[in-house]
Design a protein around this motif. Structure first.
Motif, PDB file in Angstrom:
ATOM      1  N   ASP A 124      22.017  62.414  12.127  1.00 39.04           N
ATOM      2  CA  ASP A 124      20.732  62.815  11.557  1.00 39.04           C
ATOM      3  C   ASP A 124      19.788  61.623  11.362  1.00 39.04           C
ATOM      4  O   ASP A 124      18.818  61.721  10.620  1.00 39.04           O
ATOM      5  CB  ASP A 124      20.934  63.557  10.230  1.00 39.04           C
ATOM      6  CG  ASP A 124      21.562  62.687   9.154  1.00 39.04           C
ATOM      7  OD1 ASP A 124      21.906  61.517   9.441  1.00 39.04           O
ATOM      8  OD2 ASP A 124      21.733  63.177   8.027  1.00 39.04           O
ATOM      9  N   ALA A 125      20.078  60.509  12.014  1.00 37.71           N
ATOM     10  CA  ALA A 125      19.264  59.284  11.965  1.00 37.71           C
ATOM     11  C   ALA A 125      19.278  58.627  10.586  1.00 37.71           C
ATOM     12  O   ALA A 125      18.425  57.807  10.294  1.00 37.71           O
ATOM     13  CB  ALA A 125      17.834  59.549  12.425  1.00 37.71           C
ATOM     14  N   ARG A 126      20.244  58.970   9.749  1.00 35.98           N
ATOM     15  CA  ARG A 126      20.376  58.351   8.425  1.00 35.98           C
ATOM     16  C   ARG A 126      21.756  57.717   8.320  1.00 35.98           C
ATOM     17  O   ARG A 126      22.758  58.425   8.281  1.00 35.98           O
ATOM     18  CB  ARG A 126      20.212  59.392   7.325  1.00 35.98           C
ATOM     19  CG  ARG A 126      18.850  59.985   7.294  1.00 35.98           C
ATOM     20  CD  ARG A 126      18.727  60.966   6.132  1.00 35.98           C
ATOM     21  NE  ARG A 126      17.434  61.600   6.215  1.00 35.98           N
ATOM     22  CZ  ARG A 126      17.249  62.893   6.036  1.00 35.98           C
ATOM     23  NH1 ARG A 126      18.252  63.676   5.757  1.00 35.98           N
ATOM     24  NH2 ARG A 126      16.040  63.396   6.127  1.00 35.98           N
ATOM     25  N   THR A 127      21.797  56.412   8.275  1.00 30.71           N
ATOM     26  CA  THR A 127      23.084  55.731   8.163  1.00 30.71           C
ATOM     27  C   THR A 127      23.619  55.868   6.745  1.00 30.71           C
ATOM     28  O   THR A 127      22.896  55.712   5.771  1.00 30.71           O
ATOM     29  CB  THR A 127      22.955  54.246   8.523  1.00 30.71           C
ATOM     30  OG1 THR A 127      21.987  53.648   7.677  1.00 30.71           O
ATOM     31  CG2 THR A 127      22.557  54.064   9.975  1.00 30.71           C
ATOM     32  N   ALA A 156      28.413  44.957  12.234  1.00 27.75           N
ATOM     33  CA  ALA A 156      29.113  43.675  12.108  1.00 27.75           C
ATOM     34  C   ALA A 156      29.436  43.127  13.494  1.00 27.75           C
ATOM     35  O   ALA A 156      29.692  43.880  14.437  1.00 27.75           O
ATOM     36  CB  ALA A 156      30.392  43.837  11.292  1.00 27.75           C
ATOM     37  N   ALA A 157      29.443  41.805  13.589  1.00 33.91           N
ATOM     38  CA  ALA A 157      29.664  41.123  14.867  1.00 33.91           C
ATOM     39  C   ALA A 157      31.115  41.236  15.327  1.00 33.91           C
ATOM     40  O   ALA A 157      32.033  41.442  14.536  1.00 33.91           O
ATOM     41  CB  ALA A 157      29.263  39.657  14.749  1.00 33.91           C
ATOM     42  N   GLY A 158      31.299  41.095  16.628  1.00 31.03           N
ATOM     43  CA  GLY A 158      32.609  41.160  17.266  1.00 31.03           C
ATOM     44  C   GLY A 158      32.421  41.591  18.700  1.00 31.03           C
ATOM     45  O   GLY A 158      31.301  41.683  19.195  1.00 31.03           O
ATOM     46  N   ASN A 167      20.701  46.586   9.762  1.00 34.32           N
ATOM     47  CA  ASN A 167      21.057  46.900   8.381  1.00 34.32           C
ATOM     48  C   ASN A 167      21.122  48.417   8.174  1.00 34.32           C
ATOM     49  O   ASN A 167      21.281  48.897   7.065  1.00 34.32           O
ATOM     50  CB  ASN A 167      20.073  46.251   7.392  1.00 34.32           C
ATOM     51  CG  ASN A 167      18.671  46.821   7.481  1.00 34.32           C
ATOM     52  OD1 ASN A 167      18.421  47.853   8.112  1.00 34.32           O
ATOM     53  ND2 ASN A 167      17.729  46.137   6.857  1.00 34.32           N
ATOM     54  N   GLY A 168      20.998  49.167   9.254  1.00 35.67           N
ATOM     55  CA  GLY A 168      21.080  50.620   9.192  1.00 35.67           C
ATOM     56  C   GLY A 168      19.748  51.304   8.950  1.00 35.67           C
ATOM     57  O   GLY A 168      19.640  52.516   9.080  1.00 35.67           O
ATOM     58  N   TRP A 209      27.270  51.621  12.838  1.00 36.03           N
ATOM     59  CA  TRP A 209      26.775  52.516  11.804  1.00 36.03           C
ATOM     60  C   TRP A 209      27.083  53.971  12.150  1.00 36.03           C
ATOM     61  O   TRP A 209      27.162  54.342  13.319  1.00 36.03           O
ATOM     62  CB  TRP A 209      25.269  52.333  11.627  1.00 36.03           C
ATOM     63  CG  TRP A 209      24.914  51.081  10.889  1.00 36.03           C
ATOM     64  CD1 TRP A 209      24.421  49.931  11.422  1.00 36.03           C
ATOM     65  CD2 TRP A 209      25.046  50.865   9.493  1.00 36.03           C
ATOM     66  NE1 TRP A 209      24.236  48.998  10.434  1.00 36.03           N
ATOM     67  CE2 TRP A 209      24.611  49.541   9.238  1.00 36.03           C
ATOM     68  CE3 TRP A 209      25.496  51.630   8.424  1.00 36.03           C
ATOM     69  CZ2 TRP A 209      24.604  48.991   7.955  1.00 36.03           C
ATOM     70  CZ3 TRP A 209      25.478  51.083   7.152  1.00 36.03           C
ATOM     71  CH2 TRP A 209      25.042  49.781   6.929  1.00 36.03           C
ATOM     72  N   ALA A 210      27.232  54.782  11.107  1.00 36.96           N
ATOM     73  CA  ALA A 210      27.504  56.210  11.267  1.00 36.96           C
ATOM     74  C   ALA A 210      26.700  56.977  10.229  1.00 36.96           C
ATOM     75  O   ALA A 210      26.243  56.417   9.230  1.00 36.96           O
ATOM     76  CB  ALA A 210      28.995  56.488  11.097  1.00 36.96           C
TER      77      ALA A 210
END
Length: 194
Positions: free
Chosen positions: A49-52, A87-89, A122-123, A157-158
């Protein structure tokens, strides 16, 4: 004001300067070509829904988050795959064909991405990592997009949407786990052209 566009940042001043230069070039030249009357069509497929509201983590390299996409009828040209990294990886993203039993089948396309600091969101900032898919064969029917870590501790992000299209699985041959539905939907967008 900064606007995130793929991996680059465009400033409002840069946009204004570019628009001014375009206006001078277009207005100052009598033989400037006319702009097309219509644009191209794209289908942007997403189940969030485009909201993290949280992130998807990967406890091991065999743990995979999988999202099912049911394309409209006919073949579609893949354009881009977008996702929001927290987050990086190092991640591997795979587009899978679907089996007769509606599970991820043979890989169609794989891409490995080292997520750097400038890729992270940052979401709420609109920053997306974009993978180009223009060289991928046309897609049809149901396809799956899988994401798993290769190195480091990447997260994406989810949203809290229970889409019925998001799953996790473990591909560890010593302890396999089939598809399990999740209560979060990863912020992944598949863009195709009809």
């Amino acid at each position: 004001m900064n606007v995130a566009m793929g991996r680059g940042i465009v400033t409002a001043a840069g946009l204004a300067g570019g628009a001014f230069a375009f206006a001078i070039a277009a207005g100052g030249c009598a033989s400037a070509p006319a702009l097309p009357a219509h644009g191209t069509r794209e289908i942007v497929m997403a189940y969030d829904d485009a909201r993290t509201t949280g992130t998807m983590a990967f406890p091991s390299a065999t743990y995979e988050s999988v999202l099912r996409f049911e394309l409209p009828d006919g073949e579609h040209k893949p354009l881009r795959l977008r996702y929001q990294a927290e987050a990086a990886g190092q991640l591997e993203l795979t587009i899978y064909d679907s089996t007769v039993l509606e599970t991820p089948g043979d890989p169609i396309h794989k891409v490995t991405r080292d997520l750097a600091r400038e890729d992270l969101s940052n979401g709420k900032d609109g920053r997306w990592v974009v993978e180009d898919l223009v060289d991928v064969k046309p897609l049809k029917g149901v396809v799956w997009v899988g994401v798993h870590k290769i190195g480091g501790t990447p997260t994406i992000w989810a949203s809290s949407v229970v889409s019925g299209q998001a799953y996790v699985r473990n591909n560890d041959p010593t302890n396999p786990m089939g598809l399990l539905p999740t209560k979060r939907t990863p912020m992944i967008r598949l863009e195709v052209a009809p």
